[in-house]
Design a protein around this motif. Structure first.
Motif, mmCIF file in Angstrom:
data_model
loop_
_atom_site.group_PDB
_atom_site.id
_atom_site.type_symbol
_atom_site.label_atom_id
_atom_site.label_comp_id
_atom_site.label_asym_id
_atom_site.label_seq_id
_atom_site.Cartn_x
_atom_site.Cartn_y
_atom_site.Cartn_z
ATOM 1 N N SER A 157 0.836 -1.199 0.000
ATOM 2 C CA SER A 157 0.000 0.000 0.000
ATOM 3 C C SER A 157 0.870 1.248 0.000
ATOM 4 C CB SER A 157 -0.910 0.030 1.227
ATOM 5 O OG SER A 157 -1.795 -1.072 1.245
ATOM 6 N N LEU A 158 0.335 2.305 -0.554
ATOM 7 C CA LEU A 158 0.947 3.623 -0.501
ATOM 8 C C LEU A 158 -0.156 4.652 -0.330
ATOM 9 C CD1 LEU A 158 3.599 3.728 -3.399
ATOM 10 C CD2 LEU A 158 4.076 3.905 -0.953
ATOM 11 N N ARG A 159 0.190 5.773 0.281
ATOM 12 C CA ARG A 159 -0.747 6.882 0.350
ATOM 13 C C ARG A 159 -0.081 8.112 -0.246
ATOM 14 N NH1 ARG A 159 -3.884 10.062 5.245
ATOM 15 N NH2 ARG A 159 -1.805 10.971 5.592
ATOM 16 N N LEU A 160 -0.692 8.634 -1.277
ATOM 17 C CA LEU A 160 -0.214 9.859 -1.906
ATOM 18 C C LEU A 160 -0.928 11.052 -1.286
ATOM 19 C CD1 LEU A 160 -0.196 8.822 -5.682
ATOM 20 C CD2 LEU A 160 1.528 8.398 -3.914
ATOM 21 N N SER A 161 -0.217 12.156 -1.213
ATOM 22 C CA SER A 161 -0.793 13.403 -0.720
ATOM 23 C C SER A 161 -0.589 14.489 -1.764
ATOM 24 C CB SER A 161 -0.125 13.829 0.592
ATOM 25 O OG SER A 161 -0.326 12.875 1.607
ATOM 26 N N CYS A 162 -1.504 15.416 -1.787
ATOM 27 C CA CYS A 162 -1.412 16.564 -2.688
ATOM 28 C C CYS A 162 -1.810 17.803 -1.890
ATOM 29 C CB CYS A 162 -2.329 16.366 -3.887
ATOM 30 S SG CYS A 162 -2.411 17.785 -5.005
ATOM 31 N N VAL A 163 -0.842 18.678 -1.687
ATOM 32 C CA VAL A 163 -1.081 19.894 -0.916
ATOM 33 C C VAL A 163 -1.203 21.071 -1.872
ATOM 34 C CG1 VAL A 163 -0.189 21.423 0.867
ATOM 35 C CG2 VAL A 163 0.198 18.963 1.023
ATOM 36 N N ALA A 164 -2.197 21.884 -1.640
ATOM 37 C CA ALA A 164 -2.432 23.049 -2.489
ATOM 38 C C ALA A 164 -1.998 24.328 -1.796
ATOM 39 C CB ALA A 164 -3.910 23.140 -2.841
ATOM 40 N N SER A 165 -1.550 25.248 -2.595
ATOM 41 C CA SER A 165 -1.221 26.575 -2.076
ATOM 42 C C SER A 165 -1.677 27.611 -3.086
ATOM 43 C CB SER A 165 0.292 26.701 -1.833
ATOM 44 O OG SER A 165 1.007 26.507 -3.040
ATOM 45 N N GLY A 166 -1.834 28.813 -2.612
ATOM 46 C CA GLY A 166 -2.222 29.888 -3.503
ATOM 47 C C GLY A 166 -3.714 30.102 -3.605
ATOM 48 N N ARG A 167 -4.470 29.089 -3.250
ATOM 49 C CA ARG A 167 -5.929 29.204 -3.295
ATOM 50 C C ARG A 167 -6.509 28.085 -2.448
ATOM 51 N NH1 ARG A 167 -8.863 29.756 -9.087
ATOM 52 N NH2 ARG A 167 -7.398 31.489 -9.145
ATOM 53 N N THR A 168 -7.647 28.354 -1.837
ATOM 54 C CA THR A 168 -8.249 27.316 -1.021
ATOM 55 C C THR A 168 -8.746 26.169 -1.895
ATOM 56 O OG1 THR A 168 -10.004 26.811 0.549
ATOM 57 C CG2 THR A 168 -10.477 28.531 -1.060
ATOM 58 N N LEU A 169 -8.409 24.963 -1.461
ATOM 59 C CA LEU A 169 -8.748 23.771 -2.237
ATOM 60 C C LEU A 169 -10.239 23.484 -2.193
ATOM 61 C CD1 LEU A 169 -6.968 21.850 -3.823
ATOM 62 C CD2 LEU A 169 -6.907 20.358 -1.842
ATOM 63 N N GLY A 170 -10.912 24.006 -1.194
ATOM 64 C CA GLY A 170 -12.313 23.688 -0.981
ATOM 65 C C GLY A 170 -13.246 24.157 -2.075
ATOM 66 N N ARG A 171 -12.747 24.935 -3.026
ATOM 67 C CA ARG A 171 -13.587 25.402 -4.119
ATOM 68 C C ARG A 171 -13.468 24.533 -5.361
ATOM 69 N NH1 ARG A 171 -12.128 31.888 -3.943
ATOM 70 N NH2 ARG A 171 -12.815 32.275 -1.790
ATOM 71 N N HIS A 172 -12.594 23.527 -5.300
ATOM 72 C CA HIS A 172 -12.259 22.784 -6.502
ATOM 73 C C HIS A 172 -12.521 21.294 -6.378
ATOM 74 C CE1 HIS A 172 -10.002 26.233 -8.172
ATOM 75 N NE2 HIS A 172 -9.688 26.468 -6.911
ATOM 76 N N ALA A 173 -13.093 20.721 -7.429
ATOM 77 C CA ALA A 173 -13.045 19.273 -7.561
ATOM 78 C C ALA A 173 -11.594 18.887 -7.819
ATOM 79 C CB ALA A 173 -13.927 18.814 -8.721
ATOM 80 N N MET A 174 -11.201 17.716 -7.335
ATOM 81 C CA MET A 174 -9.821 17.266 -7.441
ATOM 82 C C MET A 174 -9.770 15.884 -8.060
ATOM 83 S SD MET A 174 -7.979 19.721 -6.248
ATOM 84 C CE MET A 174 -6.411 18.843 -6.111
ATOM 85 N N ALA A 175 -8.644 15.571 -8.660
ATOM 86 C CA ALA A 175 -8.484 14.268 -9.302
ATOM 87 C C ALA A 175 -7.045 13.802 -9.198
ATOM 88 C CB ALA A 175 -8.898 14.354 -10.770
#
Length: 123
Positions: free
Chosen positions: A16-34
Motif C-alpha cells: 500500500s501507498l498513500r499519496l498526498s497533494c497539498v495546495a497553495s495559492g488558493r483554497t482547495l475547498g472550491r475545486h473538484a480534485m483528481a
C-alpha cells in the motif's frame, strides 16, 4: 492554484501507498480534485476524482475497490490511498484541480496540475 504531490515510491505487489497533494495559492475547498496517472509509453489515465465537499467520487474500473480518494479541506490536502498495488499501477501520479466544485470526470476537465510523484510496483 499550485499543487505539490508526494508519497510515491518503490513497493512490491500487494503493498500500500498513500499519496498526498497539498495546495497553495488558493483554497482547495472550491475545486473538484483528481488523480491522473501516466505510465511510460502510455496515454494519461484518469484514475479518480472527488467533488469539492467530498460528497461525490469517481473511480476508474482499473482501481475500483483498491484505491480511495479523500480530502481534508482544512489542510488544503487531497489523498489517494492505494491498496493491493499491482505492477500495472506503475506510473507517475499527478494531482489536478478543476476550475469548479462539482465532480468532474476526464482529463480535459482539470486545468491545474501538480508536478507528479512516481509510483513503481515490482512483481
Amino acid at each position: 492554484v499550485q499543487l505539490q504531490a508526494s508519497g510515491g515510491g518503490l513497493v512490491q505487489a500487494g503493498a500500500s501507498l498513500r499519496l498526498s497533494c497539498v495546495a497553495s495559492g488558493r483554497t482547495l475547498g472550491r475545486h473538484a480534485m483528481a488523480w491522473i496517472r501516466q505510465a511510460p509509453g502510455k496515454e494519461r489515465e484518469f484514475v479518480t476524482a472527488i467533488s469539492s465537499n467530498g460528497g461525490a467520487t469517481y473511480y476508474a474500473d482499473s482501481v475500483k475497490g483498491r484505491f480511495t480518494i479523500s480530502r481534508d479541506n482544512a489542510k488544503n490536502t487531497v489523498y489517494l490511498q492505494m491498496n493491493n498495488l499491482k505492477p500495472e499501477d506503475t506510473a507517475v501520479y499527478y494531482c489536478a484541480a478543476a476550475p469548479s466544485s462539482g465532480l468532474r470526470v476526464g482529463v480535459p476537465e482539470y486545468n491545474y496540475w501538480g508536478q507528479g510523484t512516481q509510483v513503481t510496483v515490482s512483481s
